[in-house]
Scaffold this motif. Structure first.
Motif, PDB file in Angstrom:
ATOM      1  N   MET A  87     -46.458  55.510  24.836  1.00 27.65           N
ATOM      2  CA  MET A  87     -47.805  56.005  24.665  1.00 27.65           C
ATOM      3  C   MET A  87     -48.780  54.912  25.105  1.00 27.65           C
ATOM      4  SD  MET A  87     -49.737  57.046  21.129  1.00 27.65           S
ATOM      5  CE  MET A  87     -49.097  55.643  20.263  1.00 27.65           C
ATOM      6  N   SER A  88     -49.686  55.247  25.970  1.00 27.02           N
ATOM      7  CA  SER A  88     -50.680  54.291  26.461  1.00 27.02           C
ATOM      8  C   SER A  88     -52.009  54.541  25.777  1.00 27.02           C
ATOM      9  CB  SER A  88     -50.861  54.442  27.964  1.00 27.02           C
ATOM     10  OG  SER A  88     -49.677  54.100  28.633  1.00 27.02           O
ATOM     11  N   ILE A  89     -52.588  53.471  25.251  1.00 25.57           N
ATOM     12  CA  ILE A  89     -53.881  53.559  24.571  1.00 25.57           C
ATOM     13  C   ILE A  89     -54.776  52.445  25.091  1.00 25.57           C
ATOM     14  CG2 ILE A  89     -55.103  53.477  22.362  1.00 25.57           C
ATOM     15  CD1 ILE A  89     -52.527  54.292  20.991  1.00 25.57           C
ATOM     16  N   ASP A  90     -56.004  52.812  25.417  1.00 26.01           N
ATOM     17  CA  ASP A  90     -57.044  51.831  25.684  1.00 26.01           C
ATOM     18  C   ASP A  90     -57.901  51.730  24.429  1.00 26.01           C
ATOM     19  OD1 ASP A  90     -56.303  51.245  28.277  1.00 26.01           O
ATOM     20  OD2 ASP A  90     -57.761  52.588  29.195  1.00 26.01           O
ATOM     21  N   TYR A  91     -58.313  50.521  24.107  1.00 28.57           N
ATOM     22  CA  TYR A  91     -59.137  50.277  22.932  1.00 28.57           C
ATOM     23  C   TYR A  91     -60.521  49.866  23.369  1.00 28.57           C
ATOM     24  CZ  TYR A  91     -54.983  50.418  20.026  1.00 28.57           C
ATOM     25  OH  TYR A  91     -53.846  50.828  19.376  1.00 28.57           O
ATOM     26  N   VAL A  92     -61.540  50.395  22.695  1.00 34.91           N
ATOM     27  CA  VAL A  92     -62.926  50.024  22.943  1.00 34.91           C
ATOM     28  C   VAL A  92     -63.462  49.396  21.665  1.00 34.91           C
ATOM     29  CG1 VAL A  92     -65.245  50.856  23.495  1.00 34.91           C
ATOM     30  CG2 VAL A  92     -63.251  51.882  24.630  1.00 34.91           C
ATOM     31  N   VAL A  93     -63.952  48.167  21.790  1.00 36.46           N
ATOM     32  CA  VAL A  93     -64.489  47.433  20.651  1.00 36.46           C
ATOM     33  C   VAL A  93     -65.936  47.070  20.975  1.00 36.46           C
ATOM     34  CG1 VAL A  93     -64.236  45.412  19.167  1.00 36.46           C
ATOM     35  CG2 VAL A  93     -62.199  46.467  20.185  1.00 36.46           C
ATOM     36  N   LEU A  94     -66.855  47.491  20.117  1.00 32.46           N
ATOM     37  CA  LEU A  94     -68.260  47.148  20.291  1.00 32.46           C
ATOM     38  C   LEU A  94     -68.543  45.869  19.522  1.00 32.46           C
ATOM     39  CD1 LEU A  94     -69.901  50.653  19.770  1.00 32.46           C
ATOM     40  CD2 LEU A  94     -68.883  49.686  21.822  1.00 32.46           C
ATOM     41  N   THR A  95     -69.268  44.942  20.146  1.00 30.85           N
ATOM     42  CA  THR A  95     -69.536  43.663  19.499  1.00 30.85           C
ATOM     43  C   THR A  95     -70.996  43.266  19.620  1.00 30.85           C
ATOM     44  OG1 THR A  95     -68.968  42.423  21.506  1.00 30.85           O
ATOM     45  CG2 THR A  95     -67.197  42.788  19.902  1.00 30.85           C
ATOM     46  N   TRP A  96     -71.399  42.469  18.661  1.00 29.02           N
ATOM     47  CA  TRP A  96     -72.691  41.784  18.683  1.00 29.02           C
ATOM     48  C   TRP A  96     -72.588  40.628  17.704  1.00 29.02           C
ATOM     49  CZ3 TRP A  96     -77.199  41.931  15.208  1.00 29.02           C
ATOM     50  CH2 TRP A  96     -78.278  41.219  15.729  1.00 29.02           C
ATOM     51  N   ASN A  97     -72.497  39.414  18.221  1.00 27.52           N
ATOM     52  CA  ASN A  97     -72.321  38.221  17.400  1.00 27.52           C
ATOM     53  C   ASN A  97     -71.179  38.414  16.394  1.00 27.52           C
ATOM     54  OD1 ASN A  97     -74.312  36.798  18.757  1.00 27.52           O
ATOM     55  ND2 ASN A  97     -75.911  37.497  17.381  1.00 27.52           N
ATOM     56  N   SER A  98     -70.030  38.783  16.900  1.00 27.11           N
ATOM     57  CA  SER A  98     -68.866  39.134  16.080  1.00 27.11           C
ATOM     58  C   SER A  98     -67.803  38.044  16.038  1.00 27.11           C
ATOM     59  CB  SER A  98     -68.239  40.423  16.629  1.00 27.11           C
ATOM     60  OG  SER A  98     -69.177  41.468  16.659  1.00 27.11           O
ATOM     61  N   ALA A  99     -68.146  36.826  16.394  1.00 25.18           N
ATOM     62  CA  ALA A  99     -67.149  35.757  16.500  1.00 25.18           C
ATOM     63  C   ALA A  99     -66.376  35.527  15.205  1.00 25.18           C
ATOM     64  CB  ALA A  99     -67.804  34.457  16.945  1.00 25.18           C
ATOM     65  N   ARG A 121     -58.643  53.933  31.116  1.00 25.58           N
ATOM     66  CA  ARG A 121     -57.766  54.524  32.133  1.00 25.58           C
ATOM     67  C   ARG A 121     -56.643  55.352  31.510  1.00 25.58           C
ATOM     68  NH1 ARG A 121     -58.139  48.812  34.371  1.00 25.58           N
ATOM     69  NH2 ARG A 121     -56.315  48.481  33.086  1.00 25.58           N
ATOM     70  N   THR A 122     -56.644  55.497  30.203  1.00 27.15           N
ATOM     71  CA  THR A 122     -55.580  56.236  29.525  1.00 27.15           C
ATOM     72  C   THR A 122     -56.134  57.523  28.930  1.00 27.15           C
ATOM     73  OG1 THR A 122     -55.974  55.065  27.454  1.00 27.15           O
ATOM     74  CG2 THR A 122     -54.330  54.112  28.959  1.00 27.15           C
ATOM     75  N   ASP A 123     -55.221  58.414  28.545  1.00 27.39           N
ATOM     76  CA  ASP A 123     -55.641  59.660  27.908  1.00 27.39           C
ATOM     77  C   ASP A 123     -56.114  59.439  26.478  1.00 27.39           C
ATOM     78  OD1 ASP A 123     -55.083  61.167  30.163  1.00 27.39           O
ATOM     79  OD2 ASP A 123     -53.041  61.611  29.532  1.00 27.39           O
ATOM     80  N   LEU A 124     -55.540  58.443  25.803  1.00 25.66           N
ATOM     81  CA  LEU A 124     -55.938  58.134  24.432  1.00 25.66           C
ATOM     82  C   LEU A 124     -56.827  56.910  24.421  1.00 25.66           C
ATOM     83  CD1 LEU A 124     -52.604  58.651  22.461  1.00 25.66           C
ATOM     84  CD2 LEU A 124     -54.599  60.159  22.528  1.00 25.66           C
ATOM     85  N   ILE A 125     -57.957  57.030  23.725  1.00 24.82           N
ATOM     86  CA  ILE A 125     -58.899  55.930  23.579  1.00 24.82           C
ATOM     87  C   ILE A 125     -59.135  55.732  22.090  1.00 24.82           C
ATOM     88  CG2 ILE A 125     -61.207  55.063  24.089  1.00 24.82           C
ATOM     89  CD1 ILE A 125     -61.288  57.122  26.406  1.00 24.82           C
ATOM     90  N   ALA A 126     -58.992  54.505  21.628  1.00 25.04           N
ATOM     91  CA  ALA A 126     -59.256  54.187  20.231  1.00 25.04           C
ATOM     92  C   ALA A 126     -60.514  53.337  20.155  1.00 25.04           C
ATOM     93  CB  ALA A 126     -58.078  53.437  19.618  1.00 25.04           C
ATOM     94  N   PHE A 127     -61.477  53.775  19.358  1.00 27.47           N
ATOM     95  CA  PHE A 127     -62.682  53.001  19.109  1.00 27.47           C
ATOM     96  C   PHE A 127     -62.456  52.221  17.819  1.00 27.47           C
ATOM     97  CE2 PHE A 127     -65.310  54.719  22.367  1.00 27.47           C
ATOM     98  CZ  PHE A 127     -64.814  55.999  22.580  1.00 27.47           C
TER      99      PHE A 127
END
Length: 114
Positions: A1-13, A72-78
């Motif tokens: 199973m291929s998953i791309d992950y999207v992570v939103l950041t703002w001063n998240s160090a 680029r994958t069918d599954l995207i995890a936020f």
């Protein structure tokens, strides 16, 4: 199973390294970080983990769409930049995609024409 992950950041160090290391254990296809012009080490940490970093000053919804368009994958995890994923996370996501948990609110669709 291929998953791309999207992570939103703002001063998240302070939290991002834990988040990215937990995502990496699942062998993601790619991790896309959409950063809102952080002034701390956020983008350096994302680079250390081989993430694709996109700089954007948009709001949360637009930033999610921007990240999803790069997937680029069918599954995207936020994933929020301050969470640690359990090793079973990808199994849960796959179960939701397969319809085993029809009430789960983790599946969506984005038409990408290019």
């Amino acid at each position: 199973m291929s998953i791309d992950y999207v992570v939103l950041t703002w001063n998240s160090a302070s939290t991002l390294e834990l988040t990215l290391s937990s995502i990496r254990t699942g062998a993601p296809e790619q991790i896309i970080v959409v950063d809102k012009h952080s002034t701390d080490r956020t983008t350096a940490i994302a680079g250390k983990y081989g993430c694709e970093v996109i700089s954007s000053g948009t709001g949360l919804g637009a930033a999610r769409r921007l990240g999803a368009r790069e997937a680029r994958t069918d599954l995207i995890a936020f994933v929020d930049s301050d969470v640690e994923l359990l090793p079973e996370w990808e199994e849960v996501l796959q179960a939701c995609a397969d319809g085993r948990y029809p009430d789960a609110g983790v599946i969506g669709a984005l038409y990408n024409d290019g």
